[in-house]
Design a protein around this motif. Structure first.
Motif, mmCIF file in Angstrom:
data_model
loop_
_atom_site.group_PDB
_atom_site.id
_atom_site.type_symbol
_atom_site.label_atom_id
_atom_site.label_comp_id
_atom_site.label_asym_id
_atom_site.label_seq_id
_atom_site.Cartn_x
_atom_site.Cartn_y
_atom_site.Cartn_z
ATOM 1 N N ASP A 312 3.827 16.066 -12.400
ATOM 2 C CA ASP A 312 3.131 15.218 -12.965
ATOM 3 C C ASP A 312 2.809 13.746 -12.557
ATOM 4 O O ASP A 312 1.799 13.160 -12.670
ATOM 5 C CB ASP A 312 3.722 15.013 -14.706
ATOM 6 N N LEU A 313 4.085 13.143 -12.145
ATOM 7 C CA LEU A 313 4.020 11.818 -11.491
ATOM 8 C C LEU A 313 2.980 11.668 -10.329
ATOM 9 O O LEU A 313 2.408 10.835 -10.217
ATOM 10 C CB LEU A 313 5.552 11.375 -11.012
ATOM 11 N N VAL A 314 3.076 12.606 -9.417
ATOM 12 C CA VAL A 314 2.530 12.517 -8.187
ATOM 13 C C VAL A 314 0.869 12.599 -8.516
ATOM 14 O O VAL A 314 0.119 11.810 -7.994
ATOM 15 C CB VAL A 314 2.938 13.261 -7.068
ATOM 16 N N ASP A 315 0.623 13.670 -9.169
ATOM 17 C CA ASP A 315 -0.801 13.884 -9.414
ATOM 18 C C ASP A 315 -1.655 12.769 -10.346
ATOM 19 O O ASP A 315 -2.465 12.383 -9.956
ATOM 20 C CB ASP A 315 -1.095 15.206 -10.500
ATOM 21 N N ARG A 316 -0.749 12.009 -11.214
ATOM 22 C CA ARG A 316 -1.429 11.045 -11.918
ATOM 23 C C ARG A 316 -1.372 9.824 -11.251
ATOM 24 O O ARG A 316 -2.217 8.826 -11.210
ATOM 25 C CB ARG A 316 -0.513 10.925 -13.185
ATOM 26 N N TYR A 317 -0.207 9.290 -10.512
ATOM 27 C CA TYR A 317 -0.040 7.981 -10.084
ATOM 28 C C TYR A 317 0.073 8.016 -8.584
ATOM 29 O O TYR A 317 -0.366 6.970 -7.938
ATOM 30 C CB TYR A 317 1.493 7.316 -10.336
ATOM 31 N N GLY A 318 0.291 9.111 -7.858
ATOM 32 C CA GLY A 318 0.202 8.866 -6.381
ATOM 33 C C GLY A 318 1.706 8.991 -6.011
ATOM 34 O O GLY A 318 2.785 8.788 -6.782
ATOM 35 N N VAL A 319 1.976 9.384 -4.539
ATOM 36 C CA VAL A 319 3.554 9.509 -4.151
ATOM 37 C C VAL A 319 4.059 8.103 -3.919
ATOM 38 O O VAL A 319 5.287 8.040 -4.592
ATOM 39 C CB VAL A 319 3.321 10.174 -2.676
ATOM 40 N N ASP A 320 3.313 7.136 -3.221
ATOM 41 C CA ASP A 320 4.144 5.972 -3.098
ATOM 42 C C ASP A 320 4.342 5.203 -4.310
ATOM 43 O O ASP A 320 5.368 4.425 -4.266
ATOM 44 C CB ASP A 320 3.203 5.033 -2.154
ATOM 45 N N GLN A 321 3.447 5.412 -5.200
ATOM 46 C CA GLN A 321 3.460 4.865 -6.400
ATOM 47 C C GLN A 321 4.608 5.145 -7.224
ATOM 48 O O GLN A 321 5.363 4.581 -7.756
ATOM 49 C CB GLN A 321 2.188 4.918 -7.375
ATOM 50 N N THR A 322 4.740 6.444 -7.312
ATOM 51 C CA THR A 322 6.047 7.055 -8.193
ATOM 52 C C THR A 322 7.122 6.591 -7.389
ATOM 53 O O THR A 322 8.275 6.116 -7.967
ATOM 54 C CB THR A 322 5.832 8.657 -7.990
ATOM 55 N N ARG A 323 7.391 6.817 -6.081
ATOM 56 C CA ARG A 323 8.578 6.146 -5.191
ATOM 57 C C ARG A 323 8.862 4.935 -5.609
ATOM 58 O O ARG A 323 10.065 4.576 -5.970
ATOM 59 C CB ARG A 323 8.426 6.434 -3.761
ATOM 60 N N TYR A 324 7.815 3.899 -5.644
ATOM 61 C CA TYR A 324 8.143 2.742 -5.692
ATOM 62 C C TYR A 324 8.526 2.527 -7.156
ATOM 63 O O TYR A 324 9.654 1.585 -7.390
ATOM 64 C CB TYR A 324 6.887 1.618 -5.382
ATOM 65 N N PHE A 325 7.916 2.782 -8.163
ATOM 66 C CA PHE A 325 8.177 2.669 -9.581
ATOM 67 C C PHE A 325 9.747 2.871 -9.890
ATOM 68 O O PHE A 325 10.428 2.071 -10.319
ATOM 69 C CB PHE A 325 7.241 3.393 -10.522
ATOM 70 N N LEU A 326 10.122 4.108 -9.480
ATOM 71 C CA LEU A 326 11.143 4.707 -9.561
ATOM 72 C C LEU A 326 12.557 3.623 -9.037
ATOM 73 O O LEU A 326 13.517 3.504 -9.692
ATOM 74 C CB LEU A 326 11.607 6.212 -9.469
ATOM 75 N N MET A 327 12.086 3.162 -7.766
ATOM 76 C CA MET A 327 13.338 2.526 -7.169
ATOM 77 C C MET A 327 12.951 1.052 -7.492
ATOM 78 O O MET A 327 13.987 0.432 -7.674
ATOM 79 C CB MET A 327 12.896 2.348 -5.521
ATOM 80 N N ARG A 328 12.032 0.535 -8.053
ATOM 81 C CA ARG A 328 11.919 -1.013 -8.393
ATOM 82 C C ARG A 328 11.987 -1.296 -9.978
ATOM 83 O O ARG A 328 12.448 -2.280 -10.431
ATOM 84 C CB ARG A 328 10.519 -1.630 -8.029
#
Ligand code: MSP
Length: 512
Positions: A312-328
């Motif tokens: 869900d996350l990757v399809d909607r927001y993108g991979v880097d975006q998901t990674r960054y959000f969760l870390m930041r």
């Protein structure tokens, strides 16, 4: 914490139960481990990154039954869903272990045998409560309204069982925590573990005899090993333990960081070190317990149907975006609130506006007005050296944060560099210099390209795709994309390809 340069680094995620599909919680730990692994690789350390699936026990046996499948077939199927999240999230694990692998089972049995040989296991009968969902034993006093403290249903279990003499390890554990103040982080979790151990430990049932889906107990096939004992040993069986000359075990085990969710800290901070002490094996170096994500203000649960999956996350927001959000988004160690609005806000502000625009502005300007090549700088002003010193000094700062697993601070630090660079563009106004002072314009663009080089390298553990795009657009040779090349100057005259945007802005969709 200090560490010798180039020492090996070992990071683990919990091994995930295969009763369920992967969700944001699994993605979270795995991404965190991946960021650490990528950072240390860039820093020239040999890295072993382990993840995998926990496939035995009553919970899995019951889930397989419900699915009408043989447990092995069931675990093969679900385990693959966990394996699939690696390419989806750009995870770079070294090894994906499954506890149903023969080598793991042999390793777990070898550890059992060491506990027997050292006299720490005895046969008795377990009579008490068991929560299948938690795969944990509870005593009467721990129950709240007839349920486990976690809210899981409990059932009464009475069966022959082998016990581990955990009660005998209380003082040794307390001494170990005392001597190794960095063993458990964050500090608040460490304190919780210490008071739990101080309150007294009871011997632990470590075998089950009322079902059979587990690692057989050596020399007593009526019992299977308690799934947590089996599971915890994965951290060393994955390295080849107990093979003679298990090189990975020798190299990596002394440098392990276990990342776990707060709910499973006790198993890792109390049982695991006690098992290892009793087996005469060295203890892990560090445990970090992270918090839990809620979804739009609610606990994630199947019954609420609000599970957020990595897909869900990757399809909607993108991979880097998901990674960054969760870390930041939240301090690593605290609970986090996932909401679509927070995600979109964070991605647009930090990625699209701050980093994306910086790169796009500078590189398109170079492309259009500075011959599409790294510009030739003149003499540097104070403002120029200030920016370059600032972005250069982010690396030692980032190392400290990574060593503490302060992943949110790591992101913050890198993005402070992004802000500095944006301030510098605004102050230097290269677009105005184009007419008033073209030579100075080149210097400013050179400084900016150099700062962006630093920032892209530093951001790459968190946003690897965007970093690759940026480094491609700066024509940095692939083999130079490590921290040992961090301080190298960009080569004036090197041609640059046509730039393209790295982070599109996200627009709210209907219902968000
Ligand atoms: N199999 C055991 C671990 C054995 S390790 C030797 C297990 N598996 S699990 O699949 O149930 O959970 C794996 C991890 O997911 C845990 O660290 C848990 O904290 C984490 N999370 C589950 N739900 C979560 C959130 N909502 N948010 C963040 N992490 C969460 O436990």
């Amino acid at each position: 914490m200090s560490r010798p340069e180039k020492s090996p680094f070992y990071v683990t995620t919990p091994i995930y139960y295969v009763n369920d599909a992967p969700h944001i919680g699994h993605a979270y730990t795995s991404i965190a481990a991946d960021v650490l692994a990528r950072f240390h690789r860039l820093d020239g350390r040999p890295v072993f990154f382990l993840t995998g699936t926990d496939e035995h026990g009553q919970k899995i046996e019951q889930s397989a039954e419900k699915a009408g499948l043989d447990p092995q077939e069931f675990t093969n199927r679900i385990s693959q869903h966990f394996r699939d999240i690696s390419p989806l999230l750009d995870l770079t694990e070294t090894r994906f272990i499954r506890t149903t692998e023969t080598e793991h089972k042999k390793g777990a049995q070898a550890i059992w045998q060491r506990l027997i040989d050292n006299g720490h296991i005895y046969l008795s009968t377990y009579a008490g409560w068991y929560a299948v969902r938690d795969e944990a034993f509870y005593n009467e006093k721990e129950l709240i309204n007839g349920k486990a403290p976690t809210g899981a249903d409990v059932e009464w279990v009475e069966e022959p069982s082998y016990f581990f003499n955990l009660s005998r390890w209380q003082d040794k554990l307390l001494a170990f925590y005392d001597d190794n103040p960095d063993f458990i982080a964050p500090e608040s979790r460490r304190n919780e573990v210490i008071s739990f151990v101080k309150s007294g430990l009871r011997d632990l049932s470590i075998s089950r005899s009322s079902f059979s889906w587990g690692v057989p107990v050596p020399n007593d096939e009526k019992h299977v090993m308690y799934v947590w004992l089996d599971a915890l040993t994965n951290y060393i069986t994955a390295l080849g333990f107990p093979e003679k000359n298990a090189n990975n075990y020798q190299t990596y085990w002394p440098n392990v960081v276990h990342l776990v969710g707060k709910d499973i800290l006790r198993f890792h901070a109390v049982y695991w070190p006690a098992f290892l002490m009793a087996a005469d094996l060295p203890l892990p170096k560090r445990l970090f317990a992270h918090g839990w994500w809620t979804i739009e203000g609610q606990k994630m649960s199947k019954s609420l149907g609000n599970t957020v999956t990595p897909r869900d996350l990757v399809d909607r927001y993108g991979v880097d975006q998901t990674r960054y959000f969760l870390m930041r988004e939240v301090p690593f160690g605290n609970d986090g609130a996932f909401s679509k609005a927070a995600m979109i806000q964070r991605v647009n502000a930090d990625l699209a506006n701050d980093l994306g625009n910086l790169v796009q502005r500078v590189l398109s300007f170079i492309h259009k007005h500075a011959d599409a090549a790294i510009p030739n700088p003149g003499e540097l002003t104070t403002a120029d050296t200030e920016l370059l010193t600032f972005t250069k000094n982010l690396l030692p700062k980032a190392r400290c944060e990574i060593d503490q697993q302060a992943l949110h601070k790591y992101c913050e630090t890198v993005w402070q560099g992004v802000s500095e660079a944006n301030r510098y563009v605004d102050a230097q106004e290269p677009w105005a210099l184009r007419r008033s002072n073209p030579e100075r314009m080149k210097t400013v663009l050179y400084v900016l390209a150099s700062a962006i080089h630093h920032l892209a390298l530093l951001a790459s553990p968190v946003t690897p795709r965007a970093a690759t795009k940026i480094l491609d657009q700066l024509s940095i040779p692939k083999q130079n994309r490590t921290f040992s090349h961090f301080d190298e100057s960009l080569i004036p005259g090197r041609p640059l390809p046509k730039p393209e945007g790295v982070f599109p802005r996200l627009a709210l969709q209907d219902g968000e």
